[in-house]
Design a protein around this motif. Structure first.
Motif, PDB file in Angstrom:
ATOM      1  N   GLU A 413       0.826  -1.219   0.000  1.00 31.96           N
ATOM      2  CA  GLU A 413       0.000   0.000   0.000  1.00 31.96           C
ATOM      3  C   GLU A 413       0.856   1.264   0.000  1.00 31.96           C
ATOM      4  N   LEU A 414       2.103   1.120   0.489  1.00 30.85           N
ATOM      5  CA  LEU A 414       2.972   2.300   0.617  1.00 30.85           C
ATOM      6  C   LEU A 414       3.964   2.416  -0.533  1.00 30.85           C
ATOM      7  N   ALA A 415       3.748   1.665  -1.606  1.00 31.79           N
ATOM      8  CA  ALA A 415       4.717   1.619  -2.706  1.00 31.79           C
ATOM      9  C   ALA A 415       4.984   2.992  -3.312  1.00 31.79           C
ATOM     10  N   ARG A 416       3.977   3.847  -3.365  1.00 35.89           N
ATOM     11  CA  ARG A 416       4.133   5.143  -4.037  1.00 35.89           C
ATOM     12  C   ARG A 416       4.370   6.315  -3.074  1.00 35.89           C
ATOM     13  N   VAL A 417       4.484   6.011  -1.799  1.00 35.73           N
ATOM     14  CA  VAL A 417       4.749   7.084  -0.833  1.00 35.73           C
ATOM     15  C   VAL A 417       6.204   7.525  -0.977  1.00 35.73           C
ATOM     16  N   PRO A 418       6.485   8.820  -1.043  1.00 37.70           N
ATOM     17  CA  PRO A 418       7.872   9.289  -1.178  1.00 37.70           C
ATOM     18  C   PRO A 418       8.751   8.810  -0.024  1.00 37.70           C
ATOM     19  N   ASP A 419      10.053   8.656  -0.290  1.00 35.62           N
ATOM     20  CA  ASP A 419      10.991   8.149   0.701  1.00 35.62           C
ATOM     21  C   ASP A 419      10.884   8.876   2.033  1.00 35.62           C
ATOM     22  N   ARG A 420      10.771  10.184   1.977  1.00 34.23           N
ATOM     23  CA  ARG A 420      10.824  10.962   3.216  1.00 34.23           C
ATOM     24  C   ARG A 420       9.607  10.732   4.106  1.00 34.23           C
ATOM     25  N   PHE A 421       8.550  10.158   3.527  1.00 32.76           N
ATOM     26  CA  PHE A 421       7.336   9.912   4.320  1.00 32.76           C
ATOM     27  C   PHE A 421       7.002   8.419   4.470  1.00 32.76           C
ATOM     28  N   VAL A 422       7.844   7.545   3.918  1.00 32.47           N
ATOM     29  CA  VAL A 422       7.472   6.137   3.886  1.00 32.47           C
ATOM     30  C   VAL A 422       7.379   5.532   5.290  1.00 32.47           C
ATOM     31  N   HIS A 423       8.078   6.110   6.260  1.00 31.70           N
ATOM     32  CA  HIS A 423       7.998   5.595   7.628  1.00 31.70           C
ATOM     33  C   HIS A 423       7.036   6.406   8.511  1.00 31.70           C
ATOM     34  N   LYS A 424       6.447   7.453   7.916  1.00 34.65           N
ATOM     35  CA  LYS A 424       5.414   8.240   8.613  1.00 34.65           C
ATOM     36  C   LYS A 424       4.413   8.746   7.580  1.00 34.65           C
ATOM     37  N   PRO A 425       3.683   7.841   6.956  1.00 36.97           N
ATOM     38  CA  PRO A 425       2.796   8.234   5.851  1.00 36.97           C
ATOM     39  C   PRO A 425       1.710   9.206   6.260  1.00 36.97           C
ATOM     40  N   TRP A 426       1.372   9.261   7.524  1.00 35.98           N
ATOM     41  CA  TRP A 426       0.369  10.223   7.992  1.00 35.98           C
ATOM     42  C   TRP A 426       0.842  11.664   7.833  1.00 35.98           C
ATOM     43  N   ALA A 427       2.181  11.847   7.703  1.00 37.97           N
ATOM     44  CA  ALA A 427       2.731  13.200   7.578  1.00 37.97           C
ATOM     45  C   ALA A 427       2.852  13.647   6.126  1.00 37.97           C
ATOM     46  N   ALA A 428       2.583  12.751   5.171  1.00 33.65           N
ATOM     47  CA  ALA A 428       2.672  13.110   3.754  1.00 33.65           C
ATOM     48  C   ALA A 428       1.612  14.149   3.415  1.00 33.65           C
ATOM     49  N   PRO A 429       1.865  14.978   2.413  1.00 33.79           N
ATOM     50  CA  PRO A 429       0.892  16.037   2.062  1.00 33.79           C
ATOM     51  C   PRO A 429      -0.516  15.505   1.805  1.00 33.79           C
ATOM     52  N   ASP A 430      -0.600  14.307   1.203  1.00 31.52           N
ATOM     53  CA  ASP A 430      -1.914  13.732   0.916  1.00 31.52           C
ATOM     54  C   ASP A 430      -2.361  12.733   1.978  1.00 31.52           C
ATOM     55  N   GLY A 431      -1.583  12.620   3.066  1.00 33.39           N
ATOM     56  CA  GLY A 431      -1.920  11.664   4.111  1.00 33.39           C
ATOM     57  C   GLY A 431      -1.586  10.250   3.682  1.00 33.39           C
ATOM     58  N   PRO A 432      -1.910   9.274   4.498  1.00 28.16           N
ATOM     59  CA  PRO A 432      -1.601   7.884   4.151  1.00 28.16           C
ATOM     60  C   PRO A 432      -2.482   7.399   2.997  1.00 28.16           C
ATOM     61  N   PRO A 433      -2.020   6.430   2.222  1.00 29.76           N
ATOM     62  CA  PRO A 433      -2.845   5.886   1.135  1.00 29.76           C
ATOM     63  C   PRO A 433      -4.152   5.328   1.681  1.00 29.76           C
ATOM     64  N   ALA A 434      -5.154   5.334   0.843  1.00 27.28           N
ATOM     65  CA  ALA A 434      -6.457   4.801   1.241  1.00 27.28           C
ATOM     66  C   ALA A 434      -6.306   3.351   1.673  1.00 27.28           C
ATOM     67  N   GLY A 435      -6.900   3.029   2.809  1.00 21.88           N
ATOM     68  CA  GLY A 435      -6.854   1.672   3.305  1.00 21.88           C
ATOM     69  C   GLY A 435      -5.743   1.405   4.291  1.00 21.88           C
ATOM     70  N   TYR A 436      -4.745   2.304   4.362  1.00 18.71           N
ATOM     71  CA  TYR A 436      -3.674   2.098   5.343  1.00 18.71           C
ATOM     72  C   TYR A 436      -4.033   2.834   6.628  1.00 18.71           C
ATOM     73  N   PRO A 437      -3.932   2.169   7.784  1.00 20.45           N
ATOM     74  CA  PRO A 437      -4.442   2.772   9.029  1.00 20.45           C
ATOM     75  C   PRO A 437      -3.569   3.907   9.569  1.00 20.45           C
ATOM     76  N   ALA A 438      -4.187   4.750  10.342  1.00 20.64           N
ATOM     77  CA  ALA A 438      -3.436   5.740  11.123  1.00 20.64           C
ATOM     78  C   ALA A 438      -2.723   5.007  12.260  1.00 20.64           C
ATOM     79  N   PRO A 439      -1.689   5.610  12.849  1.00 16.56           N
ATOM     80  CA  PRO A 439      -0.987   4.953  13.958  1.00 16.56           C
ATOM     81  C   PRO A 439      -1.943   4.524  15.064  1.00 16.56           C
ATOM     82  N   ILE A 440      -1.776   3.307  15.537  1.00 13.74           N
ATOM     83  CA  ILE A 440      -2.675   2.729  16.528  1.00 13.74           C
ATOM     84  C   ILE A 440      -2.574   3.457  17.863  1.00 13.74           C
TER      85      ILE A 440
END
Length: 464
Positions: A413-440
């Motif tokens: 699900e995180l294949a297209r997330v830029p390197d700088r956000f791949v370990h914190k996808p919630w911080a990406a400009p568009d947020g995490p990809p659809a279907g990937y959860p927010a931090p528990i």
């Protein structure tokens, strides 16, 4: 006619460097394996280990048959079956590699008595007998570093023993391998993909040793921490089932003579230390070695545990690790630490629950190593990770998987997330990809929860 020897295979499913087999000395041999789930109880093989054991036994039987004998398989109470087989074959002695788990030690006492003292145990799964390693004060070790220093100071282990070229012995037909019912019956068949990653058996172990020593031992000190690369030995399941001995691995590393050799050998000694702990502290798999942790305020929550097991925590490196575990029966060691820290420290789930999950899902599930490592990460074991050491899953991912190669492999699900956000996808400009959860649990809250829980534990243990 010369009386045969009964060789009881257990955690030594190999022919080379097998002291119990060597002790047979060319006499007629009855080779036996008994699946004794009742004696093991809660520590009977988990699902992934049973898959491995099935294929390891098949490989061992083929190797034995190529030399002239077959592997006799049985299922049930070994304390009854082994003496009965010894009597049926007229065996003069029963030889086996020593097991160190508490339940196995009790069973060996019963077998020894039933055989009238004719059970002979050999050092096979470890470099040294745990009871033979003592501090200068004559006590067991509780800290890894001086333990390892002592073993290095003892010098090199004895050279490995060769495999016999030919064997002979009585033919007592046993069960077919399928009758042991080792292959998991779960649906979906999550274990179907294991064969793409693993070749159980002695030959597979030797092939993996050769590949690692030639390709990955050099630079192991740094490479072992990078889960996105193939820089670890991945010998743990072969060691777990005794398809290779620790001294075979030790001498192979010495022969390779590459930079990183001592760092690698320290991993072998951590395994040795874990067995040392289990021998002297048989409560290791179930109770904290540090009694203060009996008061630790865990907050058991099935919802959190299920999300962690499914790789749905919202922390990419944790989710990648849990999915790697589910699909391959193995997880990179650096990731194991991060995954365990999140469960115990940020989510406040009992370490025993994590250890139970690993016991079922790991092909290398080993009671000593699994228990000692979970207690280490929880801060309650010998030489334990300090209570205040809380692995930050984001920083760990950014440091050891900087381009996200490992995460992208196991969390597509995180294949297209830029390197700088791949370990914190919630911080990406568009947020995490659809279907990937927010931090528990929010990143900033996890460490705070852990430190508050440790403070409460210390206050309960020492109210003054």
């Amino acid at each position: 006619m010369e009386a045969p020897v009964l060789l009881w295979f257990r955690q030594d499913l190999r022919l080379a460097d097998n002291p119990a087999l060597h002790a047979a000395g060319g006499r007629p041999l009855l080779a036996v394996y008994v699946l004794d789930d009742a004696a093991a109880g809660a520590w009977a093989h988990g699902g992934a280990s049973r898959w491995w054991l099935h294929h390891s036994l098949a490989a061992l039987d083929a190797a034995l048959r190529a030399r002239g004998v077959a592997l006799h398989l049985a299922r049930g109470e070994a304390a009854r079956i082994i003496p009965a087989l010894a009597a049926q074959a007229g065996a003069a002695e029963v030889h086996a590699g020593r097991l160190l788990e508490p339940w196995a030690r009790e069973r060996d006492k019963a077998v020894h008595e039933a055989l009238g003292g004719r059970l002979v145990l050999h050092t096979s799964a470890t470099l040294h007998e745990p009871h033979a390693i003592r501090t200068g004060q004559g006590r067991p070790y509780t800290v890894y570093t001086p333990f390892a220093r002592t073993l290095f100071a003892r010098g090199e282990p004895a050279p490995p023993l060769p495999a016999p070229e030919r064997l002979h012995g009585p033919d007592l037909p046993g069960l077919p391998l399928e009758a042991l019912e080792l292959l998991p019956r779960d649906e979906p068949q999550w274990w179907r993909g294991f064969a793409a990653d693993w070749t159980p058996g002695e030959a597979g172990a030797q092939a993996r040793i050769a590949r690692f020593m030639a390709q990955a031992l050099r630079g192991y000190g740094e490479g072992r921490n990078l889960p996105g690369t193939e820089r670890t030995a991945r010998l743990s399941p072969h060691l777990r089932f005794g398809e290779v001995s620790p001294r075979q691995v030790w001498h192979a590393a010495r022969a390779a003579g590459a930079e990183g050799e001592d760092v690698f050998l320290k991993e072998i000694l951590w395994r040795e230390f874990s067995y040392h702990l289990l021998w002297h502290r048989p409560e290791l798999p179930e109770r904290p070695l540090d009694p203060r942790f009996a008061a630790f305020p865990f907050e058991p929550d099935d919802r959190l545990l299920r999300a962690w097991k499914a790789g749905r925590t919202g922390y990419p490196i944790v989710d990648a690790g849990m999915r790697q575990l589910w699909q391959t029966g193995w997880m990179h060691n650096r990731v194991r630490m991060v995954v365990a820290s999140l469960l115990v420290k940020q989510l406040l789930q009992p370490w025993q629950a994590g250890a139970a999950c690993f016991w079922d899902r790991l092909v290398d599930a080993d009671l000593a190593s699994n228990s000692a490592s979970w207690q280490w990460i929880a801060g309650c074991g010998a030489d334990a990770s300090p209570y205040f050491r809380v692995f930050n899953p984001v920083l760990q991912g950014e440091r050891f998987d900087p381009k996200g190669d490992y995460v992208r492999r196991w969390v597509p699900e995180l294949a297209r997330v830029p390197d700088r956000f791949v370990h914190k996808p919630w911080a990406a400009p568009d947020g995490p990809p659809a279907g990937y959860p927010a931090p528990i649990v929010p990143p900033e809250r996890g460490r705070q929860r852990a430190l508050a829980a440790y403070a409460a534990m210390r206050a309960a243990a020492d109210p003054a």
